[in-house]
Design an enzyme around this catalytic site. Structure first.
Site, PDB file in Angstrom:
ATOM      1  N   TYR A  10      15.927  46.446 -22.413  1.00 27.08           N
ATOM      2  CA  TYR A  10      16.379  45.486 -23.442  1.00 27.08           C
ATOM      3  C   TYR A  10      15.487  45.509 -24.697  1.00 27.08           C
ATOM      4  CZ  TYR A  10      17.063  40.793 -25.542  1.00 27.08           C
ATOM      5  OH  TYR A  10      17.249  39.735 -26.392  1.00 27.08           O
ATOM      6  N   ASP A  30      11.141  56.623 -19.302  1.00 30.30           N
ATOM      7  CA  ASP A  30      11.779  55.495 -18.605  1.00 30.30           C
ATOM      8  C   ASP A  30      12.299  56.002 -17.257  1.00 30.30           C
ATOM      9  OD1 ASP A  30      13.381  52.672 -19.888  1.00 30.30           O
ATOM     10  OD2 ASP A  30      13.841  53.420 -17.877  1.00 30.30           O
ATOM     11  N   TYR A 145       4.409  38.105 -11.295  1.00 31.50           N
ATOM     12  CA  TYR A 145       4.792  38.767 -12.553  1.00 31.50           C
ATOM     13  C   TYR A 145       3.752  38.460 -13.634  1.00 31.50           C
ATOM     14  CZ  TYR A 145       7.006  39.375 -17.086  1.00 31.50           C
ATOM     15  OH  TYR A 145       7.237  39.718 -18.387  1.00 31.50           O
ATOM     16  N   ASN A 174      10.572  33.283 -25.120  1.00 28.45           N
ATOM     17  CA  ASN A 174      11.903  33.648 -24.594  1.00 28.45           C
ATOM     18  C   ASN A 174      12.661  34.521 -25.589  1.00 28.45           C
ATOM     19  OD1 ASN A 174      10.982  31.335 -22.960  1.00 28.45           O
ATOM     20  ND2 ASN A 174      12.967  31.614 -21.979  1.00 28.45           N
ATOM     21  N   LEU A 194      19.027  32.802 -19.704  1.00 30.15           N
ATOM     22  CA  LEU A 194      19.913  31.696 -20.084  1.00 30.15           C
ATOM     23  C   LEU A 194      21.089  32.122 -20.976  1.00 30.15           C
ATOM     24  CD1 LEU A 194      20.520  28.654 -20.132  1.00 30.15           C
ATOM     25  CD2 LEU A 194      18.991  28.473 -22.108  1.00 30.15           C
ATOM     26  N   ARG A 225      12.544  25.637 -24.244  1.00 30.55           N
ATOM     27  CA  ARG A 225      11.975  26.975 -24.386  1.00 30.55           C
ATOM     28  C   ARG A 225      11.977  27.370 -25.862  1.00 30.55           C
ATOM     29  NH1 ARG A 225      10.796  25.863 -20.137  1.00 30.55           N
ATOM     30  NH2 ARG A 225      10.973  26.947 -18.144  1.00 30.55           N
ATOM     31  N   ARG A 286      15.318  25.071 -10.873  1.00 29.07           N
ATOM     32  CA  ARG A 286      14.923  26.392 -10.362  1.00 29.07           C
ATOM     33  C   ARG A 286      13.412  26.355 -10.130  1.00 29.07           C
ATOM     34  NH1 ARG A 286      16.168  31.522 -14.194  1.00 29.07           N
ATOM     35  NH2 ARG A 286      14.358  30.682 -15.276  1.00 29.07           N
ATOM     36  N   GLY A 288       9.585  26.899 -10.074  1.00 33.73           N
ATOM     37  CA  GLY A 288       8.635  27.561 -10.979  1.00 33.73           C
ATOM     38  C   GLY A 288       8.934  27.407 -12.458  1.00 33.73           C
TER      39      GLY A 288
END
Ligand code: UFG
Length: 327
Positions: A10, A30, A145, A174, A194, A225, A286, A288
């Site tokens: 992305y 990649d 992560y 984000n 999202l 966010r 959710r 975390g």
């Protein structure tokens, strides 16, 4: 020539597009585990792009890239990036993200390449102690992560002290949107983010959008966010490369907008942009998810001369145009 790891993903693909449009020669490395060969085929139309399929866990594969190409600097995106998955399978994250980066740095040192722009994350800060978050905020990640990215930040500090390898670590908040011509865009499988998830619910056959929690201590009960447009984000990478090319010292920056939006605000904006009533179901929180994550971006503004320009609505518009194209 600039090496971009994870250039089929992305954010990496948006960076490659900008570099090619600027006339830079790029080699993308990649594994195509999460990236897409179609993205590479598209990008090849925009400039001098070489593609090597390989995995950073195999030192010989990344060494070969340096042997066969005149790499002068590296932009390192290649990583696994799903927070939930990293909790369930930390080994996958430490092997791929940390060990993979060690191999990349090994190859760089063997070939005397000493400039790297690294994709770090707001997840290195963990549960915010105050907001907006500046770079002095303690880094106490709460998932593998975030830990994997913080370990790499520390490794980069040590490699500078010992070997003079210069890095700019960019801590993303984000990331949202797609390039304004819908050449590349966000394409994750499975999708957890999202905005694409809301937009997916606008297509026939799409499931109702699942909103995770409306009982947070925020103005409308949903999480806040800081949504940074992907083209604005990529600009910071180009500035970071310029900075390293003019002998800049190792450093790190938050990349966000200084402003937050709730999940409900993002949802309303998606309804406005698409002109559709989007089906929604309120679900449990959710695990975390901190209530509020907003960047203080003044360091990047002051030192890199960076300034994010696109609004949340522009990010949603470009994300929607991309989703429509994909459908
Ligand atoms: N959300 C929903 N429904 C969805 C998806 C998300 O309600 O289908 C909510 C989440 O609960 C959260 C907000 O929308 O409140 C944003 O969620 P995202 O998954 O889009 O993004 P995150 O804030 O969880 O994650 C981002 C990056 C991560 C990074 C993290 C830092 O994508 O890579 O910020 O904490 F680790």
């Amino acid at each position: 020539m600039i090496l971009v790891t994870g250039g089929a993903g992305y954010i990496g693909s948006h960076c490659v597009l900008s570099l090619l449009k600027k006339g830079e020669e790029v080699v993308v490395f990649d594994s195509l585990v999460t990236g897409h060969i179609e993205t590479i085929e598209t990008l090849k139309q925009y400039g001098k792009l070489k593609f090597v399929r390989g995995n950073l866990q195999n030192l010989s594969e990344i060494l070969e890239v340096f042997e066969n190409n005149d790499v002068t600097s590296v932009v390192h995106f290649a990583a696994f990036s799903q927070v939930g998955e990293s909790v369930k399978d930390p080994q996958k994250y430490y092997y791929n993200n940390v060990y993979g980066t060690l191999n990349l740095l090994n190859a760089m040192l063997q070939h005397n390449v000493k400039k790297i722009v690294f994709s770090s994350t707001a997840a290195t800060y963990g549960e915010p102690e105050y907001t907006p978050i500046d770079e002095k905020h303690p880094q106490n990640p709460i998932n593998p992560y975030g830990s994997s990215k913080l370990m790499i930040e520390k490794i980069l500090d040590d490699y500078d002290k010992a070997y003079g390898l210069k890095s700019v670590r960019l801590r993303y908040f984000n990331v949202a949107g797609a390039d304004s011509e819908s050449i590349v865009g966000e394409w994750h499988d499975p999708e957890t983010h999202l905005i694409p998830n809301i937009l997916k619910s606008t297509f026939s056959g799409g499931k109702p959008f699942a909103m995770f929690g409306d009982d947070y201590d925020t103005k409308d009960g949903t999480c806040v966010r800081d949504y940074i447009n992907v083209e604005d984000l990529v600009c910071a990478h180009l500035l970071a490369l310029d900075y390293l090319n003019s002998n800049g010292a190792t450093t790190y920056y938050n990349l966000g907008t200084n402003d937050g939006n709730t999940v409900k605000e993002v949802f309303s904006s998606c309804e406005l942009v698409t002109g559709k009533d989007i089906p929604v179901e309120i679900k449990a929180r959710r695990e975390g998810d901190p209530a509020v994550l907003v960047a203080d971006n003044s360091k990047a503004k002051k030192e890199l001369g960076w300034s994010p320009e696109k609004t949340l609505e522009q990010s949603i518009k470009s994300a929607y145009a991309w989703e429509v194209k994909r459908h």
